[in-house]
Write a protein that holds these residues in place. Structure first.
Motif, PDB file in Angstrom:
ATOM      1  N   ASP A  68       4.306  12.574  -9.005  1.00  0.00           N
ATOM      2  CA  ASP A  68       4.436  13.932  -9.543  1.00  0.00           C
ATOM      3  C   ASP A  68       4.645  14.965  -8.436  1.00  0.00           C
ATOM      4  OD1 ASP A  68       1.826  13.309  -8.754  1.00  0.00           O
ATOM      5  OD2 ASP A  68       0.949  14.897  -9.997  1.00  0.00           O
ATOM      6  N   ARG A  69       4.140  14.720  -7.241  1.00  0.00           N
ATOM      7  CA  ARG A  69       4.348  15.633  -6.112  1.00  0.00           C
ATOM      8  C   ARG A  69       5.701  15.395  -5.448  1.00  0.00           C
ATOM      9  NH1 ARG A  69      -1.005  14.736  -2.773  1.00  0.00           N
ATOM     10  NH2 ARG A  69      -0.501  16.668  -1.707  1.00  0.00           N
ATOM     11  N   ILE A  70       6.186  14.154  -5.502  1.00  0.00           N
ATOM     12  CA  ILE A  70       7.446  13.795  -4.858  1.00  0.00           C
ATOM     13  C   ILE A  70       8.640  14.105  -5.760  1.00  0.00           C
ATOM     14  CG2 ILE A  70       8.778  11.840  -3.959  1.00  0.00           C
ATOM     15  CD1 ILE A  70       6.133  10.539  -3.203  1.00  0.00           C
ATOM     16  N   HIS A  71       8.432  14.048  -7.072  1.00  0.00           N
ATOM     17  CA  HIS A  71       9.523  14.193  -8.033  1.00  0.00           C
ATOM     18  C   HIS A  71      10.435  15.406  -7.794  1.00  0.00           C
ATOM     19  CE1 HIS A  71      11.723  13.820 -11.753  1.00  0.00           C
ATOM     20  NE2 HIS A  71      11.369  15.048 -12.086  1.00  0.00           N
ATOM     21  N   PRO A  72       9.906  16.593  -7.504  1.00  0.00           N
ATOM     22  CA  PRO A  72      10.801  17.748  -7.322  1.00  0.00           C
ATOM     23  C   PRO A  72      11.783  17.602  -6.153  1.00  0.00           C
ATOM     24  CG  PRO A  72       8.540  18.475  -7.633  1.00  0.00           C
ATOM     25  CD  PRO A  72       8.505  16.995  -7.474  1.00  0.00           C
ATOM     26  N   VAL A  73      11.442  16.821  -5.160  1.00  0.00           N
ATOM     27  CA  VAL A  73      12.317  16.685  -3.992  1.00  0.00           C
ATOM     28  C   VAL A  73      12.869  15.265  -3.857  1.00  0.00           C
ATOM     29  CG1 VAL A  73      11.227  18.556  -2.707  1.00  0.00           C
ATOM     30  CG2 VAL A  73      10.342  16.225  -2.498  1.00  0.00           C
ATOM     31  N   LEU A  74      12.772  14.479  -4.921  1.00  0.00           N
ATOM     32  CA  LEU A  74      13.148  13.070  -4.864  1.00  0.00           C
ATOM     33  C   LEU A  74      14.611  12.861  -4.488  1.00  0.00           C
ATOM     34  CD1 LEU A  74      12.074  10.220  -5.219  1.00  0.00           C
ATOM     35  CD2 LEU A  74      12.719  10.343  -7.619  1.00  0.00           C
ATOM     36  N   VAL A  75      15.516  13.630  -5.074  1.00  0.00           N
ATOM     37  CA  VAL A  75      16.940  13.459  -4.781  1.00  0.00           C
ATOM     38  C   VAL A  75      17.215  13.786  -3.309  1.00  0.00           C
ATOM     39  CG1 VAL A  75      19.262  14.311  -5.298  1.00  0.00           C
ATOM     40  CG2 VAL A  75      17.652  13.867  -7.151  1.00  0.00           C
ATOM     41  N   ARG A  76      16.635  14.874  -2.821  1.00  0.00           N
ATOM     42  CA  ARG A  76      16.830  15.225  -1.403  1.00  0.00           C
ATOM     43  C   ARG A  76      16.217  14.179  -0.480  1.00  0.00           C
ATOM     44  NH1 ARG A  76      14.613  21.125  -1.280  1.00  0.00           N
ATOM     45  NH2 ARG A  76      13.784  20.516  -3.279  1.00  0.00           N
TER      46      ARG A  76
ATOM     47  N   PRO B  67       0.817  -1.234   0.000  1.00  0.00           N
ATOM     48  CA  PRO B  67       0.000   0.000   0.000  1.00  0.00           C
ATOM     49  C   PRO B  67       0.841   1.272   0.000  1.00  0.00           C
ATOM     50  CG  PRO B  67      -0.894  -1.573   1.560  1.00  0.00           C
ATOM     51  CD  PRO B  67       0.427  -2.126   1.091  1.00  0.00           C
ATOM     52  N   SER B  68       1.921   1.301   0.761  1.00  0.00           N
ATOM     53  CA  SER B  68       2.756   2.508   0.767  1.00  0.00           C
ATOM     54  C   SER B  68       3.480   2.677  -0.559  1.00  0.00           C
ATOM     55  CB  SER B  68       3.742   2.477   1.939  1.00  0.00           C
ATOM     56  OG  SER B  68       4.526   1.317   1.884  1.00  0.00           O
ATOM     57  N   ALA B  69       3.894   1.584  -1.182  1.00  0.00           N
ATOM     58  CA  ALA B  69       4.561   1.679  -2.489  1.00  0.00           C
ATOM     59  C   ALA B  69       3.594   2.213  -3.542  1.00  0.00           C
ATOM     60  CB  ALA B  69       5.108   0.315  -2.907  1.00  0.00           C
ATOM     61  N   VAL B  70       2.360   1.745  -3.515  1.00  0.00           N
ATOM     62  CA  VAL B  70       1.349   2.235  -4.462  1.00  0.00           C
ATOM     63  C   VAL B  70       1.076   3.711  -4.228  1.00  0.00           C
ATOM     64  CG1 VAL B  70      -1.088   2.045  -5.121  1.00  0.00           C
ATOM     65  CG2 VAL B  70       0.293  -0.017  -4.829  1.00  0.00           C
ATOM     66  N   GLU B  71       1.002   4.112  -2.972  1.00  0.00           N
ATOM     67  CA  GLU B  71       0.765   5.518  -2.637  1.00  0.00           C
ATOM     68  C   GLU B  71       1.901   6.403  -3.155  1.00  0.00           C
ATOM     69  OE1 GLU B  71      -1.706   8.433  -1.291  1.00  0.00           O
ATOM     70  OE2 GLU B  71      -2.114   6.287  -1.212  1.00  0.00           O
ATOM     71  N   ILE B  72       3.124   5.932  -3.023  1.00  0.00           N
ATOM     72  CA  ILE B  72       4.273   6.691  -3.535  1.00  0.00           C
ATOM     73  C   ILE B  72       4.174   6.835  -5.052  1.00  0.00           C
ATOM     74  CG2 ILE B  72       6.778   6.584  -3.916  1.00  0.00           C
ATOM     75  CD1 ILE B  72       6.981   5.412  -1.062  1.00  0.00           C
ATOM     76  N   LEU B  73       3.822   5.755  -5.731  1.00  0.00           N
ATOM     77  CA  LEU B  73       3.703   5.813  -7.187  1.00  0.00           C
ATOM     78  C   LEU B  73       2.559   6.733  -7.614  1.00  0.00           C
ATOM     79  CD1 LEU B  73       4.357   2.100  -8.153  1.00  0.00           C
ATOM     80  CD2 LEU B  73       5.875   4.063  -8.477  1.00  0.00           C
ATOM     81  N   GLU B  74       1.458   6.721  -6.871  1.00  0.00           N
ATOM     82  CA  GLU B  74       0.332   7.597  -7.212  1.00  0.00           C
ATOM     83  C   GLU B  74       0.674   9.070  -7.009  1.00  0.00           C
ATOM     84  OE1 GLU B  74      -3.030   6.288  -4.943  1.00  0.00           O
ATOM     85  OE2 GLU B  74      -3.497   4.677  -6.343  1.00  0.00           O
ATOM     86  N   ASN B  75       1.572   9.368  -6.094  1.00  0.00           N
ATOM     87  CA  ASN B  75       1.947  10.750  -5.806  1.00  0.00           C
ATOM     88  C   ASN B  75       3.327  11.109  -6.334  1.00  0.00           C
ATOM     89  OD1 ASN B  75      -0.343  11.764  -4.213  1.00  0.00           O
ATOM     90  ND2 ASN B  75       0.183  10.022  -2.914  1.00  0.00           N
TER      91      ASN B  75
END
Length: 122
Positions: free
Chosen positions: A81-89, A71-79
Motif C-alpha cells: 500500500d505504501r509502494i503502490h503510488p510509485v510502483l510504475v516509476r 524475506p525481502s519479497a514478503v516485506e514488499i508485499l507487506e508494504n
C-alpha cells in the motif's frame, strides 16, 4: 564432502566476508564491504583458498539462493500500500538501471577484449 562439512565451509565463507568488512571499517575505504569480500575470489585465484574447502557449501548456497530473497519479497508485499503510488516509476527505474548495467558490463568486456587482443599482437 570434505572434513569441514557444510557449517565449517559456510563459516569459512562468512569469515572471509567478515575480513572484508573489517578491512573496509579499519581502512575507511569508500567501498561496500561486500565488494571487498571478493577477497574470497582473489584467494581462490591465488590458491590461498582451495575450492575443495568451500565447494560444497558454495554449491548449496547458490542452489538455494531463491530462499534468501523470500524475506525481502514478503516485506514488499507487506508494504504494498505504501509502494503502490510509485510502483510504475519504481519498476521503470529497475528496468532502466538493469539495461544500463548490462550495457555497461558488455562495453567493459568488449573494451577489455580489445585491449587483450591488442596487447597480444605487439
Amino acid at each position: 564432502m570434505n572434513k569441514l562439512g557444510y557449517l565449517g565451509q559456510i563459516g569459512l565463507i562468512l569469515a572471509l566476508a567478515y575480513c572484508g568488512h573489517l578491512a573496509v571499517a579499519g581502512l575507511s575505504v569508500p567501498l561496500p564491504s561486500s565488494v571487498v569480500g571478493l577477497l574470497l575470489l582473489a584467494g581462490l585465484r591465488l590458491g590461498v583458498v582451495h575450492e575443495a574447502w568451500i565447494g560444497d557449501a558454495a554449491h548449496f548456497l547458490s542452489a538455494n539462493m531463491a530462499f534468501f530473497f523470500l524475506p525481502s519479497a514478503v516485506e514488499i508485499l507487506e508494504n504494498y500500500d505504501r509502494i503502490h503510488p510509485v510502483l510504475v516509476r519504481l519498476l521503470a527505474v529497475c528496468v532502466i538501471s538493469t539495461v544500463v548495467t548490462f550495457l555497461a558490463a558488455y562495453w567493459a568486456v568488449r573494451m577489455l577484449q580489445g585491449l587483450v587482443k591488442k596487447g597480444g599482437r605487439e
